[in-house]
Design a protein around this motif. Structure first.
Motif, PDB file in Angstrom:
ATOM      1  N   LYS A  58     -52.858  67.756 -31.119  1.00 51.77           N
ATOM      2  CA  LYS A  58     -51.395  67.562 -30.712  1.00 51.77           C
ATOM      3  C   LYS A  58     -51.133  67.555 -29.298  1.00 51.77           C
ATOM      4  O   LYS A  58     -50.309  66.840 -28.670  1.00 51.77           O
ATOM      5  CB  LYS A  58     -50.752  68.661 -31.319  1.00 51.77           C
ATOM      6  CG  LYS A  58     -50.656  68.988 -32.696  1.00 51.77           C
ATOM      7  CD  LYS A  58     -49.863  69.965 -33.088  1.00 51.77           C
ATOM      8  CE  LYS A  58     -49.700  70.099 -34.563  1.00 51.77           C
ATOM      9  NZ  LYS A  58     -48.964  71.113 -35.277  1.00 51.77           N
ATOM     10  N   LEU A  59     -52.074  68.096 -28.513  1.00 54.74           N
ATOM     11  CA  LEU A  59     -52.128  68.294 -26.987  1.00 54.74           C
ATOM     12  C   LEU A  59     -52.141  66.850 -26.368  1.00 54.74           C
ATOM     13  O   LEU A  59     -51.926  66.243 -25.372  1.00 54.74           O
ATOM     14  CB  LEU A  59     -52.752  69.393 -26.385  1.00 54.74           C
ATOM     15  CG  LEU A  59     -52.336  69.497 -24.882  1.00 54.74           C
ATOM     16  CD1 LEU A  59     -51.121  69.974 -24.543  1.00 54.74           C
ATOM     17  CD2 LEU A  59     -53.619  70.597 -24.478  1.00 54.74           C
ATOM     18  N   PRO A  62     -51.658  63.106 -29.397  1.00 51.14           N
ATOM     19  CA  PRO A  62     -50.264  62.980 -29.761  1.00 51.14           C
ATOM     20  C   PRO A  62     -50.172  61.505 -30.509  1.00 51.14           C
ATOM     21  O   PRO A  62     -49.130  61.571 -31.280  1.00 51.14           O
ATOM     22  CB  PRO A  62     -49.536  63.636 -29.027  1.00 51.14           C
ATOM     23  CG  PRO A  62     -49.855  63.042 -27.624  1.00 51.14           C
ATOM     24  CD  PRO A  62     -51.379  63.406 -27.837  1.00 51.14           C
ATOM     25  N   ASP A  65     -52.435  59.873 -35.704  1.00 55.03           N
ATOM     26  CA  ASP A  65     -51.821  60.656 -36.834  1.00 55.03           C
ATOM     27  C   ASP A  65     -52.767  61.803 -36.815  1.00 55.03           C
ATOM     28  O   ASP A  65     -53.929  61.941 -36.436  1.00 55.03           O
ATOM     29  CB  ASP A  65     -52.071  59.802 -38.152  1.00 55.03           C
ATOM     30  CG  ASP A  65     -53.532  59.622 -38.297  1.00 55.03           C
ATOM     31  OD1 ASP A  65     -54.195  60.401 -39.036  1.00 55.03           O
ATOM     32  OD2 ASP A  65     -53.613  58.119 -38.119  1.00 55.03           O
ATOM     33  N   PRO A  66     -52.409  63.012 -37.600  1.00 55.24           N
ATOM     34  CA  PRO A  66     -53.138  64.109 -37.406  1.00 55.24           C
ATOM     35  C   PRO A  66     -54.521  64.100 -37.786  1.00 55.24           C
ATOM     36  O   PRO A  66     -55.368  64.861 -37.250  1.00 55.24           O
ATOM     37  CB  PRO A  66     -52.489  65.112 -38.567  1.00 55.24           C
ATOM     38  CG  PRO A  66     -50.847  64.784 -38.449  1.00 55.24           C
ATOM     39  CD  PRO A  66     -51.425  62.802 -38.182  1.00 55.24           C
ATOM     40  N   GLY A  69     -56.241  62.364 -34.979  1.00 50.35           N
ATOM     41  CA  GLY A  69     -56.527  63.140 -33.906  1.00 50.35           C
ATOM     42  C   GLY A  69     -57.434  63.969 -34.005  1.00 50.35           C
ATOM     43  O   GLY A  69     -58.093  64.321 -32.975  1.00 50.35           O
ATOM     44  N   GLY A 123     -51.486  68.015 -20.583  1.00 47.14           N
ATOM     45  CA  GLY A 123     -51.540  67.373 -22.096  1.00 47.14           C
ATOM     46  C   GLY A 123     -51.212  65.789 -21.599  1.00 47.14           C
ATOM     47  O   GLY A 123     -51.088  65.362 -20.764  1.00 47.14           O
ATOM     48  N   HIS A 124     -51.331  65.024 -22.623  1.00 45.20           N
ATOM     49  CA  HIS A 124     -51.204  63.413 -22.924  1.00 45.20           C
ATOM     50  C   HIS A 124     -49.732  63.187 -22.448  1.00 45.20           C
ATOM     51  O   HIS A 124     -49.647  62.250 -21.687  1.00 45.20           O
ATOM     52  CB  HIS A 124     -51.424  63.004 -24.183  1.00 45.20           C
ATOM     53  CG  HIS A 124     -51.239  61.454 -24.288  1.00 45.20           C
ATOM     54  ND1 HIS A 124     -50.153  60.772 -24.515  1.00 45.20           N
ATOM     55  CD2 HIS A 124     -52.316  60.571 -24.082  1.00 45.20           C
ATOM     56  CE1 HIS A 124     -50.226  59.390 -24.356  1.00 45.20           C
ATOM     57  NE2 HIS A 124     -51.744  59.388 -24.230  1.00 45.20           N
ATOM     58  N   ALA A 125     -48.869  64.208 -22.615  1.00 46.46           N
ATOM     59  CA  ALA A 125     -47.452  63.819 -22.279  1.00 46.46           C
ATOM     60  C   ALA A 125     -47.570  63.823 -20.610  1.00 46.46           C
ATOM     61  O   ALA A 125     -46.407  63.057 -19.949  1.00 46.46           O
ATOM     62  CB  ALA A 125     -46.505  64.809 -22.543  1.00 46.46           C
ATOM     63  N   GLU A 198     -44.106  76.669 -30.542  1.00 48.51           N
ATOM     64  CA  GLU A 198     -43.816  75.795 -29.187  1.00 48.51           C
ATOM     65  C   GLU A 198     -44.491  76.622 -28.097  1.00 48.51           C
ATOM     66  O   GLU A 198     -44.851  76.012 -27.223  1.00 48.51           O
ATOM     67  CB  GLU A 198     -42.223  75.626 -28.979  1.00 48.51           C
ATOM     68  CG  GLU A 198     -41.891  74.706 -27.698  1.00 48.51           C
ATOM     69  CD  GLU A 198     -40.338  74.759 -27.541  1.00 48.51           C
ATOM     70  OE1 GLU A 198     -40.174  74.253 -26.325  1.00 48.51           O
ATOM     71  OE2 GLU A 198     -39.829  75.044 -28.157  1.00 48.51           O
ATOM     72  N   LEU A 201     -48.413  76.230 -28.682  1.00 53.03           N
ATOM     73  CA  LEU A 201     -48.860  75.033 -27.990  1.00 53.03           C
ATOM     74  C   LEU A 201     -48.651  74.572 -26.410  1.00 53.03           C
ATOM     75  O   LEU A 201     -49.397  73.859 -26.028  1.00 53.03           O
ATOM     76  CB  LEU A 201     -48.277  73.750 -29.025  1.00 53.03           C
ATOM     77  CG  LEU A 201     -48.638  73.663 -30.210  1.00 53.03           C
ATOM     78  CD1 LEU A 201     -47.898  72.718 -31.068  1.00 53.03           C
ATOM     79  CD2 LEU A 201     -50.200  73.496 -30.530  1.00 53.03           C
TER      80      LEU A 201
END
Length: 442
Positions: A58-59, A62, A65-66, A69, A123-125, A198, A201
């Motif tokens: 997820k980090l 993302p 898909d799960p 990933g 993270g990717h964000a 939240e 993570l």
């Protein structure tokens, strides 16, 4: 190089002060140092492994898909095992040039630094693909450091063990695996239970990586406490624990290295099939809380501690080779119904873990250095390190990735094939070793 020329670091100097009276080191003291060191390494290992399932998809991935990933996360997980032989080569040269104390200090600080760096991973964000690149870099740093953390203490322990208790002393280093898993599982279970998703993570998952760094510092001193002793120096001077050049060792001992790497594959394949892989399956394909499964994993690992200790008794009674062969046959049989247990709901998962850890403990307890006696004395230290690196690479490095991919594409039952292949490899290696030994005796 002799013990008197070993390079001095601040940590090494402090460790020397503890031994300033020049007293010898008993096997019990060596055992404590070995257990602390291995527990530290495996705690690092399992902290990363658990995060590979619960956090990094997820980090860091993302945009996938799960399932994809998690597979990508497991691919990064495998990088450390590819890097371990490189670390062995690099740190063997450091060992020969500057001494065991300097080598261990650099290796364990690299391990701790790489682990702590993951705690700060954006993270990717925040940085896009740079997140995955940094994670891969830090993971390879862990692998190189693990290759350099080979300290020879397990060999020293075996050399100091009574002849009729070699199996018992051989299992002692292996206790670090379930102990590290218990601590890592309980720590993650607590954080997931105590924090909103939240927060976990966002920042909660980072704390175990800081804890890992602190444990590494303790482990460093515990190992240096043994490495700088007069007993260890004398063994070093007699070349019993002397690091031979890697190229020379491979050239002269390649046959033993290959057989030694394949001999423990049943236990190493089993290792990930009851630790990392089932967590990913349960997390991706069931509605079960990861907290419950992590608690089951910790309880099963405690049972594994007892099984590892039992393996020592059995090995002293029946021989290490017989224990390895017998457990390989048992693991082959388990591979036929293990996937059915894992897919049979909560009760089946618990049975899978409990039975799996008993078999793992019996096999893993005697898997370390099963053929190390076949190395010539001058190359035993380096040969054992290379054998360990390759055994982890072939038996464990790609196990979570392969098992999850096989299960997702061909069904849960197909994952048993991975276990079966490991058992067959172990039996074949043990048979070949016996045949080669008979040929040399002729």
């Amino acid at each position: 190089m002799t013990g008197s020329t070993i390079s001095t670091t601040d940590a090494e100097r402090d460790a020397r002060l503890v031994n300033s009276d020049g007293h010898g080191v008993a096997p019990g003291e060596i055992a404590i140092g070995v257990i602390i060191g291995r527990t530290s390494e495996f705690f690092d290992f399992f902290v990363y492994a658990i995060a590979s399932v619960l956090v990094f998809p997820k980090l860091v991935f993302p945009f996938l898909d799960p399932l994809a990933g998690t597979l990508a996360s497991f691919a990064v997980f495998a990088l450390a095992f590819l890097a371990r032989p490189v670390g062995t080569a690099i740190f063997t040269a450091i060992d020969r040039a500057y001494g065991r104390g300097a080598k261990l200090t650099v290796a364990l600080f690299l391990l701790g630094g790489s682990t702590a760096a993951i705690a700060f991973l954006p993270g990717h964000a925040a940085i896009g693909a740079g997140s995955a690149l940094l994670l891969a870099l830090f993971r390879m740093g862990q692998g190189v450091a693990l290759g350099g953390s080979w300290d020879g203490l397990a060999s020293l322990l075996a050399l100091n063990a009574p002849r009729d208790r070699r199996g018992w002393y051989a299992m002692i280093p292996q206790l670090g695996a379930p102990l590290g898993l218990i601590v890592a599982s309980l720590l993650f279970a607590f954080l997931i239970w105590a924090l909103p998703a939240e927060d976990f993570l966002g920042w909660g998952w980072r704390y175990p990586f800081f804890v890992a760094f602190a444990i590494n510092v303790v482990a460093l001193f515990a190992r240096l406490r043994i490495v700088v002793t007069p007993d260890y120096a004398r063994l070093f001077e007699r070349r019993t624990l002397h690091p031979a050049p890697v190229a020379e060792t491979v050239r002269h001992e390649w046959r033993v290295i290959v057989l030694g790497a394949f001999a423990p594959l049943a236990s190493f394949a089993m290792f990930h099939m009851v630790t990392v892989y089932p967590l990913s399956w349960v997390f991706l394909f069931t509605s079960e809380s990861p907290v419950r499964f992590l608690l089951i994993e910790a309880a099963a690992a405690a049972l594994g501690v007892g099984a590892i200790m039992l393996s020592g008794r059995l090995a002293d009674l029946y021989g290490r080779r017989n224990v390895l062969a017998g457990t390989a046959v048992a693991i082959a049989a388990f591979s036929g119904f293990a996937p059915q247990l894992l897919g049979a709901g909560e009760a089946g998962e618990a049975a899978f873990m409990l039975v799996g850890f008993v078999l793992l403990g019996l096999a893993f307890g005697q898997s370390s250095g099963a053929l190390s006696a076949r190395f010539t004395l001058a190359r035993r230290y380096t040969g054992s390190a290379l054998t360990s690196d390759l055994a982890w690479l072939f038996g464990a490095g790609f196990a979570p990735l392969a098992a999850l991919w096989i299960s997702a594409n061909y069904g849960l039952m197909a994952s048993g094939a991975y276990l079966l292949s490991g058992a067959v490899a172990t039996l074949a290696a043990l048979w070949l070793n016996r045949e080669l030994g008979q040929q040399q005796e002729v």
